[in-house]
Design a protein around this motif. Structure first.
Motif, mmCIF file in Angstrom:
data_model
loop_
_atom_site.group_PDB
_atom_site.id
_atom_site.type_symbol
_atom_site.label_atom_id
_atom_site.label_comp_id
_atom_site.label_asym_id
_atom_site.label_seq_id
_atom_site.Cartn_x
_atom_site.Cartn_y
_atom_site.Cartn_z
ATOM 1 N N CYS A 128 2.454 -6.347 -6.236
ATOM 2 C CA CYS A 128 1.904 -5.356 -7.143
ATOM 3 C C CYS A 128 1.404 -6.001 -8.432
ATOM 4 O O CYS A 128 1.762 -7.124 -8.775
ATOM 5 C CB CYS A 128 2.960 -4.308 -7.482
ATOM 6 N N GLN A 129 0.580 -5.237 -9.107
ATOM 7 C CA GLN A 129 0.171 -5.570 -10.464
ATOM 8 C C GLN A 129 1.093 -4.802 -11.407
ATOM 9 O O GLN A 129 1.314 -3.605 -11.245
ATOM 10 C CB GLN A 129 -1.286 -5.162 -10.699
ATOM 11 N N THR A 177 0.133 -0.659 -8.270
ATOM 12 C CA THR A 177 0.221 -0.893 -9.709
ATOM 13 C C THR A 177 1.467 -0.198 -10.237
ATOM 14 O O THR A 177 1.612 1.020 -10.076
ATOM 15 C CB THR A 177 -1.025 -0.368 -10.446
ATOM 16 N N GLU A 199 -3.767 -1.954 -2.962
ATOM 17 C CA GLU A 199 -3.079 -2.488 -4.136
ATOM 18 C C GLU A 199 -2.006 -1.516 -4.605
ATOM 19 O O GLU A 199 -2.066 -0.313 -4.354
ATOM 20 C CB GLU A 199 -4.076 -2.717 -5.270
ATOM 21 N N GLN A 237 0.833 -1.202 0.000
ATOM 22 C CA GLN A 237 0.000 0.000 0.000
ATOM 23 C C GLN A 237 0.865 1.248 0.000
ATOM 24 O O GLN A 237 1.905 1.300 0.659
ATOM 25 C CB GLN A 237 -0.889 -0.001 1.252
#
Length: 277
Positions: free
Chosen positions: A258-259, A239, A237, A106
């Motif tokens: 992470c994405q 990214t 999340e 986060q």
């Protein structure tokens, strides 16, 4: 011994041991002077621009009760900075209290404005088990720390602009027991005042709340979340853009849950709305 080089505090292994002991005992420690003012100024300017953009996007800000908001920071300059999310002082404390591999999950900002009020006293995480099932010695829970929040303000935090408030030691008490001790005054709800550059590391299980901002200026507080690698954290999340992700050392890539996308989205819909337990 704490030394200051170029305006940034330098901490010894003994200092880091002390911060980790405070964190385990009290559920919180404050580390002065981790970041230089130049970095804080860069983040402040970029945050103000970002907040204005998010205000004009449907769902771009998550409400945190009256006149208080949360927004996830995009993984771009100046926010994408290894000297912040993998800062040696912060990592030195985390490595002393996390006994397994951990991940960052986060990076956002909590910001109360004038008109905000006291939040309900709450936790940010549920316990691993119900309070009745958690292992205990006397009235103290012995479950080790498994998630931590790292906060640093972009402005001075005073009594007037909404300091974070927490009841020390309640991270090792059953929730209802902690609430009773706070209500009776046995454990005070303490305000934490900070200077730009200071860092707070805290257990999200400790009972805490936001307090009113009575000034006409916002009080942005960055929050970075870290957790044991096995903890499921669906509400937050990260990214990262692929080229930036691939530029990081392997150990940093492993630390980031992470994405990875080819291109970062231009707009962000905030989903971290429910945050109290």
């Amino acid at each position: 011994m704490v030394q200051s080089i170029g305006g940034i505090a330098k901490y010894s292994a003994t200092d880091l041991d002390r911060f980790a002991q405070e964190l385990n005992k009290d559920g919180i420690c404050v580390i002065p002077g981790v970041f230089e003012q130049k970095l804080i100024d860069e983040w402040t300017q970029a945050f103000e621009k970002l907040f204005h953009e998010r205000q004009n996007q449907p769902g771009g800000l998550a409400p945190r009760e009256i006149s208080r908001y949360y927004l996830t920071l995009p993984w771009i300059y100046p926010f994408a900075n290894e000297l912040v999310f993998a800062n040696p002082v912060i990592m030195g404390v985390l490595e002393r209290v996390f006994f397994q591999e951990y991940v960052m999950v986060q990076m956002g900002v909590d910001v109360p404005f004038q008109g905000s009020d006291y939040q309900e006293i709450h936790r940010d995480f549920r316990p691993l088990f119900s309070d009745g099932l958690r292992p205990a010695v006397g009235d103290r829970i012995v479950t080790p720390l498994y998630a931590l929040a790292v906060n640093f303000p972009l402005v001075e935090v005073t009594a007037e602009n909404g300091p974070f408030q927490m009841a020390r030691g309640t991270h090792v008490l059953p929730r209802e027991e902690g609430l009773k001790k706070v209500a009776s005054g046995e454990i005070p709800m303490e305000s934490f005042y900070m200077q730009p550059g200071d860092v707070m590391v805290r257990s999200p299980l400790a009972l805490h709340r936001g307090s009113p901002n009575r000034t006409n200026q916002p009080r942005p507080m960055v929050v970075m979340g870290y957790a044991m690698h096995w903890l499921h954290t669906p509400k937050v999340e990260l990214t990262l853009q692929q080229d930036y992700y691939e530029s990081l050392p392997v150990e940093m890539r492993q630390m980031l849950r992470c994405q990875v996308v080819e291109q970062l989205p231009k707009e962000k819909l905030e989903t971290y709305v429910n945050f109290k337990y």
